[in-house]
Design a protein around this motif. Sequence first.
Motif, PDB file in Angstrom:
ATOM      1  N   LEU A   1     -21.980 -47.405 -37.166  1.00 57.66           N
ATOM      2  CA  LEU A   1     -20.982 -46.955 -36.045  1.00 57.66           C
ATOM      3  C   LEU A   1     -21.948 -46.796 -34.921  1.00 57.66           C
ATOM      4  O   LEU A   1     -21.803 -47.148 -33.772  1.00 57.66           O
TER       5      LEU A   1
ATOM      6  N   PRO B   1     -13.769 -50.151 -36.390  1.00 61.53           N
ATOM      7  CA  PRO B   1     -15.037 -49.103 -36.094  1.00 61.53           C
ATOM      8  C   PRO B   1     -14.968 -48.952 -34.785  1.00 61.53           C
ATOM      9  O   PRO B   1     -15.598 -47.701 -34.390  1.00 61.53           O
TER      10      PRO B   1
ATOM     11  N   SER C   1     -20.115 -46.799 -31.226  1.00 62.11           N
ATOM     12  CA  SER C   1     -18.758 -46.054 -31.454  1.00 62.11           C
ATOM     13  C   SER C   1     -19.000 -44.951 -32.229  1.00 62.11           C
ATOM     14  O   SER C   1     -18.579 -45.048 -33.470  1.00 62.11           O
TER      15      SER C   1
END
Length: 352
Positions: A24, A229, A29
């Motif tokens: 991530l 994701p 994100s």
Amino acid sequence: MHRPMLLALAPMKDVTDLAFLKTLKDLNSLPDYFITEYFRTVAHHKKMSPHIMRSIDENPTERPIYGQLVGHEPEYLVRDALNLMKHACAGVNLNMGCPAPMVCRRNAGGGMLRSLKAMDAALGALRDALPAGAFTVKCRLGYETPDEFERILPVIAAHSPDRVCIHARTVREGYRSPVHPKWVKWAAEVLDCPVVANGNIVDAATADAWVRLARPAGLMIGRAALRNPWIFSQLHARFQSLPTAAPTFRDVLHYIRRLHERTLEMQEHYEEEKHIHRMKKYLVYTARGLPDAFDHQMKRARTSRDFMHLCEDMLDNDTPFSLTPPEDTHLFAHFNTLLTQDEACLLPGIQV
């Protein structure tokens, strides 16, 4: 002043681990906070899982992470909570929602919801042991029926947790039923702490529906974050009225490559079969919305080389990747019912 909507990654056994946290971060994100996979609390002292502890000790994201406990005996929950607080841990999360039969049979996770007395004792012990800001709870609405929540919420409220996340289903409902936002709305109205909604948040439309129906302080997302994701960066942008980028199959391929590298890093002694097996645990969610042949062939790959060749052959193109998963699957079920519900009204006569 309007507070920004909190976003969290839902803890999921074997997949929301350090490798996924790092991925991530690689994709830029990130949610606002994390909760680890659960540590089992048992009477005989057991070394806390080194694999899960790495998510705390090596957290690369600069976002807070809470250690999650599943158990029911107050003295041992406190023991493990204090051990967690010796690490770079923002706090402790008590799991009162896991529907796994093995966990519930031990009166832990969702099994705690069957005994208000046991729940009260565990909550009270942890509240007394933990400093302000460090005690959070994740629960379901009840074990058998949603209206059990009318008796559960006052017990939770009595111990003043610092944040409560509510998966708006019962233990019996698992993950395949519609959610019940009116109970989350009630909790958000009566609790003094932030309330986070969980369940069937798969895209921007369902996130917007949760905000409209329940007015939570935040949203917790699990399966949809494994599939897409970028959902955290997309929702952060949406809540700030900013444009969001639409991913393509090639972006999905980049995600898989990063995840492949990060899971490889987690192995001290490389075992190819173990590595590919773990990748399949993540990608069973990502496959929803990709060609059926991807899921079929991905599950049958036996070597890392075959696995990555399959991904490259099918995904190295600019086909748009749908932000919404198909609903006709056991992994993402009944989320469209959120879009058609009217704003939930607080049931008359219910107070805390």
